[in-house]
Design an enzyme around this catalytic site. Structure first.
Site, PDB file in Angstrom:
ATOM      1  N   HIS A 127      41.759  53.779  27.005  1.00 54.02           N
ATOM      2  CA  HIS A 127      42.712  53.318  28.118  1.00 54.02           C
ATOM      3  C   HIS A 127      44.047  52.630  27.581  1.00 54.02           C
ATOM      4  CE1 HIS A 127      38.417  53.271  29.110  1.00 54.02           C
ATOM      5  NE2 HIS A 127      38.881  53.903  30.134  1.00 54.02           N
ATOM      6  N   THR A 162      35.956  45.726  35.914  1.00 50.58           N
ATOM      7  CA  THR A 162      35.177  44.380  35.523  1.00 50.58           C
ATOM      8  C   THR A 162      35.641  43.481  36.911  1.00 50.58           C
ATOM      9  OG1 THR A 162      35.624  44.682  33.361  1.00 50.58           O
ATOM     10  CG2 THR A 162      34.422  42.679  34.128  1.00 50.58           C
ATOM     11  N   SER A 163      36.703  43.263  37.203  1.00 45.93           N
ATOM     12  CA  SER A 163      36.945  42.397  38.161  1.00 45.93           C
ATOM     13  C   SER A 163      36.451  42.832  39.443  1.00 45.93           C
ATOM     14  CB  SER A 163      38.342  42.197  38.149  1.00 45.93           C
ATOM     15  OG  SER A 163      39.254  43.063  38.497  1.00 45.93           O
ATOM     16  N   GLY A 166      27.832  39.210  35.232  1.00 44.26           N
ATOM     17  CA  GLY A 166      28.864  39.259  33.868  1.00 44.26           C
ATOM     18  C   GLY A 166      28.415  38.338  32.693  1.00 44.26           C
TER      19      GLY A 166
HETATM   20  P1  ADP Z   1      38.723  46.018  33.403  1.00 45.00           P
HETATM   21  O1  ADP Z   1      38.630  45.094  32.222  1.00 45.00           O
HETATM   22  O2  ADP Z   1      37.470  46.899  33.591  1.00 45.00           O
HETATM   23  O3  ADP Z   1      40.144  46.765  32.995  1.00 45.00           O
HETATM   24  P2  ADP Z   1      40.293  44.040  34.948  1.00 45.00           P
HETATM   25  O4  ADP Z   1      41.329  44.325  33.941  1.00 45.00           O
HETATM   26  O5  ADP Z   1      40.412  44.263  36.394  1.00 45.00           O
HETATM   27  O6  ADP Z   1      38.887  44.836  34.444  1.00 45.00           O
HETATM   28  O7  ADP Z   1      39.634  42.624  34.736  1.00 45.00           O
HETATM   29  C1  ADP Z   1      39.684  41.934  33.590  1.00 45.00           C
HETATM   30  C2  ADP Z   1      39.341  40.509  33.741  1.00 45.00           C
HETATM   31  O8  ADP Z   1      37.849  40.646  33.875  1.00 45.00           O
HETATM   32  C3  ADP Z   1      39.153  39.761  32.396  1.00 45.00           C
HETATM   33  O9  ADP Z   1      40.596  39.130  32.347  1.00 45.00           O
HETATM   34  C4  ADP Z   1      38.405  38.852  32.679  1.00 45.00           C
HETATM   35  O10 ADP Z   1      38.875  37.847  33.418  1.00 45.00           O
HETATM   36  C5  ADP Z   1      37.237  39.306  33.532  1.00 45.00           C
HETATM   37  N1  ADP Z   1      36.196  39.712  32.887  1.00 45.00           N
HETATM   38  C6  ADP Z   1      35.795  40.583  31.868  1.00 45.00           C
HETATM   39  N2  ADP Z   1      34.724  40.646  31.600  1.00 45.00           N
HETATM   40  C7  ADP Z   1      33.784  39.592  32.115  1.00 45.00           C
HETATM   41  C8  ADP Z   1      32.832  39.191  32.250  1.00 45.00           C
HETATM   42  N3  ADP Z   1      31.659  39.349  31.420  1.00 45.00           N
HETATM   43  N4  ADP Z   1      32.505  37.932  33.040  1.00 45.00           N
HETATM   44  C9  ADP Z   1      33.381  37.488  33.884  1.00 45.00           C
HETATM   45  N5  ADP Z   1      34.610  37.879  33.897  1.00 45.00           N
HETATM   46  C10 ADP Z   1      35.010  38.986  33.095  1.00 45.00           C
END
Ligand code: ADP
Ligand code: MG
Length: 595
Positions: free
Chosen positions: A217, A461-462, A502
């Site tokens: 990505h 993730t978010s 998480g």
């Molecule tokens: P992705 O990483 O799937 O592309 P996003 O970009 O929407 O998702 O979100 C990224 C954010 O998710 C990070 O900046 C961090 O704050 C949060 N994050 C990532 N992993 C975790 C976790 N295990 N627990 C809590 N927050 C997390």
């Protein structure tokens, strides 16, 4: 990468609609993704794969007899939601249990694990196997943290073959784990990819350079070097993969399946010329090639890049690898011809659902997805729902204004989609909450529906974490006119749910760094008897301060972890978005109380 004028919001769903129409012999559209068209024998283990769109033939292209039974299909580069995984699992389970397999990215891990929980709650036996073949994404001491790339084909192929052969869920899980343990990949990228509708690439590689170990990505590569010729590149890839042999594998006595994967903008003749050099290299090292694939197996839209996978087979794995399979993108051997979908019991309904189901998540569908039909409640209770609806509107305005900034922050060490993901999530949550409020529903139902929709629409993730937090808050509330104390308790439940899912602690450089100080300051202010407005303001400021302070931290979790140093000096995007939202609430409260 799109040449035609496209609506980015609809692009992934349109592509899946068209994909299903283009492959009627192989797949059927279902709610949340696609399933195989070939009948699934009673008692057969179902293999559910999935991931973001933009990686074709992964993952929908691998659905068919002898391969995956179904695929949950997310938006472009965004994991499918837990709800999608759940619905696809329900559609394909035939009494033999489910193996869920995905390439290991944080968002996919969270959504697949929640999907698995829901499927278990339905009474199904469910196992999970993340694919972790990318040696560039974590050192060999932390193999379970590695990302997955083209090695997914090896794992899915042998697991699908074992399921097709009627093996038990225990056996299919064991085979998938064994295949994953014996698969290693490494990739290079020469240019970035452009999201549909975007006017510039999501990321770029400097002219004349190549990025080693760049993620699917656009997660930054681990190092960068001058572009070489096929011989030198093959030497570098083969050497590094042979330096990272799976435990117990002797390259001189075991056979290897070689996969050379084009990532979208690295086309066939050039791939073949590189493959020739790879084959020579392996031969020079005394390695025996059992079988090979050279083509596009997992792509990253139009990214010019290539990855090499070595899958070290034993006799059992080799036999399963060579077994027949018939999917849109991968076929080998002879399998009985599929019957038309209409003759299959239990699938006709799926076919008729396909038009609605294959839209990934359309805004107007959200109220249908909501598990709760809202119970009409009193005017006092409805007023609380309206307040929370107002908070969601405030969040939407704030996140829309911050979308680009948050995306740029996420592009530093992640994949640049945080702004878009948060906006998609809050938009979905707002639509679901509005539907509940319109039915006169209470705040519990509203929060649960909003959480479900945030997870479904936001993906990533978010999306999983915000969805889980909102759902937990709604579930916690005992009545529909909560006191301040009830709200503090609901926030505590949300924090617990986010951390349970998480596994992040304060200091890991995630949104938890901004969430925990917010919760703690609210709680201490409440216990000290401060006025609610003052407490809220102080808590929002504490959250903002903590979010900004993440700039000096190294990420220990999530997509940004492999690029920890790159993020130094920049705050965490998830912590910043959370702080922006609570600051916006605080400003709205102050404005209301002054007005
Ligand atoms: P992705 O990483 O799937 O592309 P996003 O970009 O929407 O998702 O979100 C990224 C954010 O998710 C990070 O900046 C961090 O704050 C949060 N994050 C990532 N992993 C975790 C976790 N295990 N627990 C809590 N927050 C997390
Ligand atoms: Mg991201």
């Amino acid at each position: 990468m799109s040449r035609l004028i496209t609506n980015p919001e609809e692009f992934a769903a349109d592509a899946i609609d068209g994909f299903v129409k283009a492959h009627p012999r192989h797949v059927i559209a279902i709610d949340g993704g696609v399933m195989r068209q070939a009948p699934i024998p009673e008692g057969q283990v179902a293999l559910v794969v999935g991931g973001g769109s933009g990686h074709y033939p992964a993952f929908a292209g691998l659905v068919g007899a002898g391969l995956a039974t179904g695929a949950a299909c997310g938006n472009i580069f965004a994991s499918p939601s837990a709800g999608q995984v759940h619905r696809v699992g329900q559609a394909v389970e035939r009494g033999g249990g489910l193996l869920l397999a995905y390439v290991n990215y944080a968002g996919d891990a969270l959504h697949f694990s929640q999907g698995a929980e829901r499927l278990r709650a339905d009474g199904f036996d469910v196992r999970i196997v993340p694919v972790t073949d990318d040696i560039a994404s974590a050192p060999s001491g932390q193999k379970d943290q590695r990302r997955g790339i083209a090695g997914a084909l090896a794992v899915y192929k042998v697991a699908g073959a074992a399921a097709e052969a009627g093996q038990s869920l225990d056996a299919v899980e064991r085979i998938a784990l064994r295949a994953n343990g014996r698969t290693r990949s490494l990739g290079v990228a020469f240019s970035g990819c452009t999201l549909p509708g975007a006017d510039k690439p999501l990321f770029s590689v400097p002219d004349g350079r190549m990025a080693l170990g760049m993620g699917l990505h656009g997660e930054p590569g681990l190092s960068e070097g001058a572009i070489t010729d096929a011989k030198q590149l093959s030497q570098m890839l083969v050497e590094q993969l042979l330096d990272d042999l799976p435990e117990g594998v002797n390259p001189l006595t075991e056979r290897v399946v070689v996969l050379l994967n084009g990532l979208g903008g690295f086309k066939y003749e050039e791939l073949f010329s590189l493959f020739g050099a790879v084959a020579n290299q392996l031969q020079d090292q005394g390695v025996v090639i059992a079988d090979c694939e050279c083509g596009e197996l997992v792509t990253s839209l139009d990214m010019a890049g290539v990855s090499l996978t070595l899958f070290w087979v034993d006799p059992e794995l080799e036999e399963l690898w060579c077994a027949g399979a018939d999917s849109p993108s991968y076929r080998r051997g002879l399998l009985p011809a599929s019957k038309p979908a209409q003759q299959q019991t239990g699938q006709l309904q799926m076919t008729t659902m396909s038009t609605a189901g294959s839209r990934l998540i359309a805004r107007e569908q959200i109220s249908l997805l909501s598990p709760l039909a809202a119970k009409p409640c009193s005017l006092e209770e409805q007023a609380v729902s309206q307040q929370v609806l107002g908070d969601l509107k405030t969040s939407e305005r704030e996140l829309a204004a911050r979308e680009i900034e948050l995306g740029q922050l996420d592009a530093i060490a992640g994949d640049g989609d945080h702004g878009l993901g948060m906006l998609r999530g809050v938009n979905g949550a707002l639509a679901a909450a509005q539907a509940i409020a319109d039915q006169g529903g209470d705040v519990k139902a509203l929060l649960i529906a909003a959480g479900e929709a945030w997870s479904d629409c936001g993906g990533g993730t978010s999306g999983a974490l915000w969805g889980a937090g909102l759902r937990a808050a709604g579930t916690y509330l005992k009545n529909s006119t909560p006191t301040d104390g009830d709200w503090i308790g609901a926030l505590g439940a949300a924090v617990t749910a986010v951390q349970q899912l998480g596994k992040a602690m304060p200091g890991d450089k995630t949104l938890v760094d901004a969430l925990v100080p917010f919760q703690q300051r609210l709680e201490s202010g409440f216990q000290a008897g401060e006025t609610p407005d003052k407490t809220f303001q102080a808590a929002a400021l504490a959250s903002q301060e903590a979010a900004l302070a993440t700039a000096s931290l190294l990420p220990r979790l999530g997509r940004a972890r492999p690029h920890a140093e790159k993020s130094l000096g920049h705050p965490d995007p998830g912590a910043m978005s959370l702080a922006y939202v609570v600051m916006a609430f605080s400003k709205a409260r102050t404005a209301n109380s002054e007005g």
